[in-house]
Design an enzyme around this catalytic site. Structure first.
Site, PDB file in Angstrom:
ATOM      1  N   ASP A   1     -80.469  46.920  37.987  1.00 37.84           N
ATOM      2  CA  ASP A   1     -81.910  46.803  38.183  1.00 37.84           C
ATOM      3  C   ASP A   1     -82.344  45.434  37.626  1.00 37.84           C
ATOM      4  O   ASP A   1     -81.573  44.723  36.981  1.00 37.84           O
ATOM      5  CB  ASP A   1     -82.665  47.974  37.546  1.00 37.84           C
ATOM      6  CG  ASP A   1     -84.030  48.183  38.226  1.00 37.84           C
ATOM      7  OD1 ASP A   1     -84.504  47.248  38.916  1.00 37.84           O
ATOM      8  OD2 ASP A   1     -84.635  49.259  38.071  1.00 37.84           O
TER       9      ASP A   1
HETATM   10  C1  BGC Z   1     -87.436  48.486  39.866  1.00 40.20           C
HETATM   11  C2  BGC Z   1     -86.551  48.822  41.042  1.00 40.20           C
HETATM   12  C3  BGC Z   1     -86.720  47.822  42.138  1.00 40.20           C
HETATM   13  C4  BGC Z   1     -86.469  46.430  41.583  1.00 40.20           C
HETATM   14  C5  BGC Z   1     -86.596  45.347  42.618  1.00 40.20           C
HETATM   15  C6  BGC Z   1     -87.326  47.049  39.452  1.00 40.20           C
HETATM   16  O1  BGC Z   1     -88.289  46.705  38.526  1.00 40.20           O
HETATM   17  O2  BGC Z   1     -87.111  49.326  38.793  1.00 40.20           O
HETATM   18  O3  BGC Z   1     -86.854  50.109  41.509  1.00 40.20           O
HETATM   19  O4  BGC Z   1     -85.870  48.097  43.205  1.00 40.20           O
HETATM   20  O5  BGC Z   1     -87.394  46.176  40.556  1.00 40.20           O
HETATM   21  O6  BGC Z   1     -87.879  45.150  43.033  1.00 40.20           O
END
Ligand code: BGC
Length: 740
Positions: A286
């Protein structure tokens, strides 16, 4: 002679054609492995580490000059948020035409419940109890996404969530692993189709692996403590379902899991995901989760973070750059092996090959013109939104409203709000495209019906100044419909709340409207279970519309006026008070279960032990009866199966949908088991008077538990088998599983 020869040639050609057609995925995969290995052999360490890097684009979806530079050198594996066929092609051309090895970039984006046509939030889709609806929504989302040059979505989000304070409960399928698994499968199938190497299909990503939804106190990003049994029984199943459905990628999460953050957790990322489940795709971390290992206190510095994350099983690093910056040193010092790095690169290249990215790296720039918000997509969004809504209360047949009503008061801060229905992660959905409830109602009623609209108050804040106008609107109307709930910003990531009450003075607005004595309907527009006890006790009709997407207003109007009979069911328990949280239906029993007659048992002194609305609950404008519940056998061997059949009858006067639900309870086992667990469900449509026979199979897979030795087995003994229309409305039978 000539004829024989041409016949011979045709046969050979035919055989060749057949043999290519008959190339099985397994063969294709072998070819892919050969291509991956050939490419890997040519790559420098720098190029390899480049494949492990994913960088963010600019806020408006464009790339930065740095991306071009890296792409030219073959050092950019993937981007997120860069989108639009032209943008994508520009950057891709640099990677493919100018870099040494011509490895295409993989473009990803968060397409969670729609790209431009926005479907209901995932929690709402799960309320349809109709996985086919979610599959359809995801496939339309995939088609719109594909047109923009994107090939990868960071969805489905399959985190089990038992705490409505957690804002991200909105992104998943709720509290149940069986329902969650069904929706995980459906969404993977919708995005990827039978083969993601096809036009209009995109690569999916199961996230956030794993346990993220168990955040302490419902505070986002928070610590999780989950026993291995609970992990395997509750949190892992939807991820396993995604793997079984062929999901190409996983995203590791932000949370610390039992002392080892999930973006460096070898047990979950390697032992379970790769060794047990044989997952062949890649794992992206993430956003900056690798670097955050330092804050967790699990890595001493960037190099340490890179080493721990990569060797645990994360392949691609989102945004932070520790793999790239410290890979060479770690290799030199022997803290990372060449094999570990190669394996991460191999997994990423494998998916790029399987996706067909090497063969078709560029987007067709003409697709975007006609891809978005087609009539068909809008119609699907409307249908799915209506399917997702849950009728929570309907005393005295307050609903549906009569189409000949002379006047309606449409009240509330969410009555004409075009943002909230889009929910969290609304892709490139536009507010201007959203049909608000007010618009939906206007579209529906006859020209003679007068609509008296009054906002009444804001979602937040304490001003009651506009109550007077709202009360007047109600007084001047035959019926009042009040739209209250949460603003778009109140749900999703980093949007945890410590109370589940309606924010601001919305509850007081409802009270003021109710006090007019006009028949009042409350429509909730929200992204998590709310606590609305006063409304439940006093207002005759309540519709949970969730955040229903682009067509939400039309779908609400369809339901309020009875063109669609609501049939959704809650995928998550609604508490009476935030103090009851966590409250979920599939809890363990205690030695002293709630008992109104006794003081010493498991409950609060100041609240009933029951929730406001149980899991699986939802009403209809018609009534259904369940009868004739039968098991094909009362006793089965441990490796046996039993069929559970029941009749569902529509005993009312309107066509409608009911969701038949099957639960079991393993009465005594080597580890304690939940009081009930969903093991089957089916949404059926029935005409008035019609009966349908529904059949479920309880097979060893459904009867198995993770036992005291962490083995997945059926344990002999007694099982309760329960069927009905909510987790609290059940007919019970007994099944004995024999050691034979
Ligand atoms: C979130 C994810 C997301 C990623 C990319 C993160 O902050 O937890 O769910 O896919 O950002 O945008």
């Amino acid at each position: 002679m000539k004829a024989t020869r041409s016949l011979y040639v045709s046969v050979v050609i035919l055989l060749l054609v057949f043999s290519t057609l008959a190339v099985k995925p397994a063969q294709q995969h072998l070819d892919v492995e050969a291509r991956v290995n050939a490419l890997l052999a040519k790559m420098t360490l720098e190029e390899k580490l480049g494949q492990l890097q994913q960088l963010d684009g600019e806020g408006n979806g464009t790339f930065r000059p740095e991306h071009l530079e890296l792409a030219r050198k073959g050092l950019l594996g993937s981007t997120l948020n860069v989108r639009g066929a032209k943008q994508v092609n520009q950057l891709q051309h640099v990677a493919v035409d100018e870099s040494r090895l011509k490895i295409p970039i993989l473009f990803g984006f968060d397409v969670i419940h729609g790209y431009r046509t926005i479907f209901p939030i995932p929690l709402a889709q799960a309320s349809s109890w109709d996985p086919a609806a979610a599959e359809r929504a995801s496939s339309i989302a995939a088609k719109e996404t594909y047109a923009t040059g994107l090939r990868w979505t960071f969805a489905p989000m399959v985190d089990i969530a038992r705490d409505p304070r957690w804002g991200r409960i909105t992104e998943g399928a709720g509290e149940d692993p069986y329902l969650g698994s069904a929706f995980a499968r459906a969404q993977v199938n919708g995005f990827q189709g039978p083969n993601y190497n096809t036009a209009n299909r995109i690569l999916a990503c199961a996230k956030h692996y794993v346990g993220y939804g168990a955040a302490e106190g419902g505070r986002d990003y928070n610590t999780t403590e989950i026993s291995e049994n609970t992990l395997r029984s509750v949190y892992l199943p939807p991820f396993k379902a995604a793997v079984d459905a062929g999901v190409g990628t996983f995203m590791s999460a932000f949370n610390d899991l039992n002392g080892v953050p999930t973006s460096a957790n070898h047990f979950t990322l390697t032992t379970i995901l790769r060794d047990e489940w044989k997952f062949e795709g890649f794992v992206v971390s993430d956003y900056t989760a690798v670097k955050e290992l330092i804050n967790h206190g699990y890595a001493a510095n960037d190099a340490d973070a890179a080493q721990k994350s990569l060797s645990a099983g994360v392949d691609m690093e989102m945004v932070s750059r520790t793999f790239n910056q410290y890979g060479p040193t770690l290799l030199k010092e022997g803290r990372l092996s060449q094999k570990e790095i190669d394996e991460a690169v191999r997994r990423i290249l494998r998916i790029k090959f399987r996706l067909g990215l090497f063969d078709h790296p560029f987007a067709d720039e003409t697709l975007e013109q006609n891809a978005f918000l087609n009539a068909d997509s809008r119609a699907a969004a409307r249908e799915i939104a209506a399917k997702s809504m849950v009728l929570l209360k309907n005393d005295n047949n307050t609903l549906p409203l009569n189409k000949n009503v002379s006047s309606i008061a449409v009240i509330g801060p969410l009555a004409d709000d075009n943002r909230a229905p889009l929910g969290w992660w609304s892709g490139d959905g536009k507010e201007a495209d959203t049909i608000t409830p007010l618009q939906g109602l206007k579209n529906k009623v006859s020209p003679q019906t007068k609509i008296n609209y009054a906002k009444g108050c804001e979602v937040t804040g304490d001003s009651r100044a506009a109550f007077t106008e709202a009360v007047e609107a109600a007084n001047n109307s035959e019926v009042a419909v009040v739209f209250v709930g949460e603003a778009k910003e109140m749900v999703g990531e980093a949007a945890s709340r410590s109370t589940l009450n309606l924010p601001g003075v919305q509850m007081d607005l409802v009270k003021a409207i109710h006090a007019t004595g006009k028949p009042t309907v409350v429509v909730l527009v929200n992204g998590r279970p709310p606590t609305i006890g006063w409304i439940v006790d006093n207002v005759p009709a309540i519709l949970e519309s969730w955040m229903g997407g682009t067509e939400s207003g039309n779908a609400i109007a369809d339901i309020l006026f009875g063109d669609v009979n609501p049939g959704g069911k809650l995928p998550v328990t609604f508490p009476r008070d935030v103090g009851q949280v966590p409250i979920y239906y599939n809890h363990m029993n205690t030695g002293r279960p709630p008992d109104p007659a006794s003081r010493y048992n498991s409950k609060y002194q100041d609240l009933p032990s029951t929730p406001q609305f149980p899991f699986g609950f939802g009403l209809s404008y018609t009534r259904f009866e369940i009868s004739n519940v039968q098991l094909s056998a009362d006793r089965i061997p441990v490796n046996g199966s039993v069929k559970v059949t029941l009749d569902v009858k529509n005993v009312g006067h309107r066509a409608g949908d009911e969701v038949a639900q099957l639960y079991i309870r393993d009465v005594a086992a080597s580890v304690t088991r939940p009081v009930k667990e969903l093991k089957g469900f089916q949404r059926v449509s029935l005409q008035p008077g019609e009966t349908k026979r529904v059949e479920f199979t309880l097979d060893p897979d459904r009867l198995s538990i993770w036992n005291s030795e962490m083995k997945f087995v059926v344990e002999p003994g007694e099982f309760k088998v329960m069927v009905g229309t909510s987790s609290e409305q059940l007919i019970e039978k007994t099944l004995t599983v024999e050691r034979r």
